[in-house]
Every structure is written in C-alpha cells, then in structure tokens.
Design a protein around this motif. Structure first.
Motif, PDB file in Angstrom:
ATOM      1  N   GLY A   1       0.774  -1.231   0.000  1.00 19.74           N
ATOM      2  CA  GLY A   1       0.000   0.000   0.000  1.00 19.74           C
ATOM      3  C   GLY A   1       0.805   1.282   0.000  1.00 19.74           C
ATOM      4  N   ASP A   2       2.124   1.204  -0.148  1.00 20.44           N
ATOM      5  CA  ASP A   2       2.954   2.407  -0.141  1.00 20.44           C
ATOM      6  C   ASP A   2       2.526   3.325  -1.287  1.00 20.44           C
ATOM      7  OD1 ASP A   2       5.001   4.328  -0.514  1.00 20.44           O
ATOM      8  OD2 ASP A   2       6.537   2.959   0.231  1.00 20.44           O
ATOM      9  N   PRO A   3       2.117   4.566  -0.996  1.00 18.62           N
ATOM     10  CA  PRO A   3       1.682   5.476  -2.061  1.00 18.62           C
ATOM     11  C   PRO A   3       2.762   5.728  -3.118  1.00 18.62           C
ATOM     12  CG  PRO A   3       1.124   6.380   0.091  1.00 18.62           C
ATOM     13  CD  PRO A   3       1.974   5.157   0.331  1.00 18.62           C
ATOM     14  N   ALA A   4       4.013   5.692  -2.733  1.00 18.55           N
ATOM     15  CA  ALA A   4       5.093   5.900  -3.696  1.00 18.55           C
ATOM     16  C   ALA A   4       5.179   4.744  -4.692  1.00 18.55           C
ATOM     17  CB  ALA A   4       6.429   6.058  -2.969  1.00 18.55           C
ATOM     18  N   VAL A   5       4.683   3.594  -4.301  1.00 18.34           N
ATOM     19  CA  VAL A   5       4.709   2.406  -5.161  1.00 18.34           C
ATOM     20  C   VAL A   5       3.542   2.418  -6.145  1.00 18.34           C
ATOM     21  CG1 VAL A   5       4.576  -0.124  -5.154  1.00 18.34           C
ATOM     22  CG2 VAL A   5       5.968   1.057  -3.443  1.00 18.34           C
ATOM     23  N   ALA A   6       2.455   3.054  -5.798  1.00 20.34           N
ATOM     24  CA  ALA A   6       1.259   3.042  -6.654  1.00 20.34           C
ATOM     25  C   ALA A   6       1.561   3.551  -8.055  1.00 20.34           C
ATOM     26  CB  ALA A   6       0.146   3.865  -6.010  1.00 20.34           C
ATOM     27  N   GLU A   7       2.317   4.621  -8.165  1.00 19.20           N
ATOM     28  CA  GLU A   7       2.664   5.181  -9.469  1.00 19.20           C
ATOM     29  C   GLU A   7       3.546   4.206 -10.259  1.00 19.20           C
ATOM     30  OE1 GLU A   7       4.622   9.242 -11.320  1.00 19.20           O
ATOM     31  OE2 GLU A   7       4.186   9.148  -9.191  1.00 19.20           O
TER      32      GLU A   7
ATOM     33  N   ARG B   1       3.567   0.907  -9.894  1.00 20.49           N
ATOM     34  CA  ARG B   1       2.707  -0.222 -10.265  1.00 20.49           C
ATOM     35  C   ARG B   1       1.952   0.095 -11.562  1.00 20.49           C
ATOM     36  NH1 ARG B   1       0.602  -1.250  -5.440  1.00 20.49           N
ATOM     37  NH2 ARG B   1      -0.841   0.474  -5.572  1.00 20.49           N
ATOM     38  N   LEU B   2       1.415   1.304 -11.650  1.00 28.27           N
ATOM     39  CA  LEU B   2       0.689   1.719 -12.855  1.00 28.27           C
ATOM     40  C   LEU B   2       1.620   1.816 -14.059  1.00 28.27           C
ATOM     41  CD1 LEU B   2      -1.701   4.424 -11.370  1.00 28.27           C
ATOM     42  CD2 LEU B   2      -2.306   2.133 -12.191  1.00 28.27           C
ATOM     43  N   ALA B   3       2.800   2.349 -13.868  1.00 28.26           N
ATOM     44  CA  ALA B   3       3.755   2.488 -14.976  1.00 28.26           C
ATOM     45  C   ALA B   3       4.182   1.128 -15.506  1.00 28.26           C
ATOM     46  CB  ALA B   3       4.974   3.294 -14.523  1.00 28.26           C
ATOM     47  N   ILE B   4       4.439   0.198 -14.622  1.00 28.15           N
ATOM     48  CA  ILE B   4       4.834  -1.150 -15.043  1.00 28.15           C
ATOM     49  C   ILE B   4       3.685  -1.803 -15.815  1.00 28.15           C
ATOM     50  CG2 ILE B   4       5.426  -3.467 -14.208  1.00 28.15           C
ATOM     51  CD1 ILE B   4       6.935  -1.929 -11.883  1.00 28.15           C
ATOM     52  N   GLY B   5       2.479  -1.683 -15.288  1.00 27.27           N
ATOM     53  CA  GLY B   5       1.314  -2.231 -15.982  1.00 27.27           C
ATOM     54  C   GLY B   5       1.120  -1.604 -17.351  1.00 27.27           C
ATOM     55  N   ARG B   6       1.245  -0.275 -17.440  1.00 29.31           N
ATOM     56  CA  ARG B   6       1.111   0.407 -18.734  1.00 29.31           C
ATOM     57  C   ARG B   6       2.175  -0.061 -19.721  1.00 29.31           C
ATOM     58  NH1 ARG B   6      -0.126   5.174 -15.530  1.00 29.31           N
ATOM     59  NH2 ARG B   6       2.087   5.674 -15.606  1.00 29.31           N
TER      60      ARG B   6
END
Length: 187
Positions: free
Chosen positions: A118-124, A126-131
C-alpha cells in the motif's frame, strides 16, 4: 499522474546518482543473500555504506526501493523483436517478459510483494509497469488490439507474476505457462 523515471533521473547531481546506484547494488546483493521479509532499509543502507536517513531521502520504504529497481529493469530493457502474426508476436512478448523477470527471480519476488503493498510511492510505479506491459501487448496485437483482449492479457500476466512470486509457478516455467495462456486467450 506522470510516468515514474527509471532512477537515477535527470535532476540528481553526480553524487546523488552515485548514492542511488550504491543503494541499488546493495539491494541486489542482499536479495541474493536473504529473503524479502528479512530485508530492511537499515540493512540495505549499511551494505551501501550509507545511513538509513540517506536511504530514506530517496526511497520512502523498502517496497519503494524494490519497486523502483524493478521498474528500472523493465523500463530500460530492450524490448523483444516482434515478427509473425499477432498470436506469435504475443508469444514473443510473454517469453521476453518471463526471461526478463526470470533473470533476477529474487528481485522479481521482492518486487511482486512490494507492488502489492500500500505504499503510495509504489502506486505510481505499479501503474507504470502495468502500462508498459499493456503497451507491449497492444504493439504485438497491432490492429487486433481490442481493449478487452489487452485487459485479459494483463490479467493473465498479473496472475502469473503473483503465482511466480509466491513460488506456485517456477520462474523457469513461467514462459511456457504464459505462452499456453496466450494460446487459450487468443485461440
């Protein structure tokens, strides 16, 4: 939301770049020596010859560090050579992804756990890797890149990565598992 950079990024001075590189090198070395759960920023910083406070200047948590290192691996790797029909190009993409993560299973496993956190710094990240992976699927499919198909392939990849990171599927078997899934999804 902007795309995260693959550290070190423009804006860091030479000393800061060297510090980040030392943290990355220490992380990679420690991942080969001990499991994710035993690693801490304090241990990584000590291995890098830095204080924990210095490490926290660049990374909010060990999850942020692992996810950033994984993003860097993914973002800087030269993509697969694509040839053939869309199904064959998808096979090439998933084999390439499996080889990329399989080359560093300790990092892939740690990043898997980190990216699910749940680290907010990781959320971005996670999205970039998925994209990034979705972009590879869309490129492989070309004009056959229907949103539902690309999304299904993303689900297949995500599930396979979770299973590999959890030890359910061996990283050595990941490529053929993904190829089989691609064949079913596109069949």
């Amino acid at each position: 939301m902007s795309t995260p950079y693959a550290l070190p990024h423009p804006g860091l001075n030479a000393r800061q770049v060297e510090t980040v590189e030392r943290l990355f090198a220490a992380t990679e070395a420690l991942l080969d020596e001990m499991p994710y759960d035993e690693l801490t920023i304090r241990l990584i910083a000590a291995r890098a010859g830095l204080s924990p406070a210095t490490a926290y200047t660049y990374f909010s948590s060990k999850d942020h560090l692992f996810a950033t290192l994984y993003w860097r691996l993914v973002a800087t790797a030269e993509g697969p050579e694509l040839a053939g029909d869309p199904r064959e190009r998808l096979r090439q993409v998933v084999r390439w992804i499996a080889a990329l993560v399989g080359a560093s299973p300790a990092l892939a496993t740690a990043a898997n756990k980190s990216l699910l956190g749940g680290d907010p710094a990781v959320a971005e990240l996670r999205l970039a890797i998925g994209r990034h992976f979705v972009g590879l699927f869309a490129e492989a499919l070309g004009e056959d890149a229907r949103p539902g198909l690309v999304r299904t392939l993303e689900y297949v990849l995500t599930g396979a990565m979770v299973e590999a990171g959890a030890g359910i599927v061996a990283f050595d078997d990941l490529a053929e598992e993904l190829v089989a899934a691609v064949d079913i999804v596109t069949g």
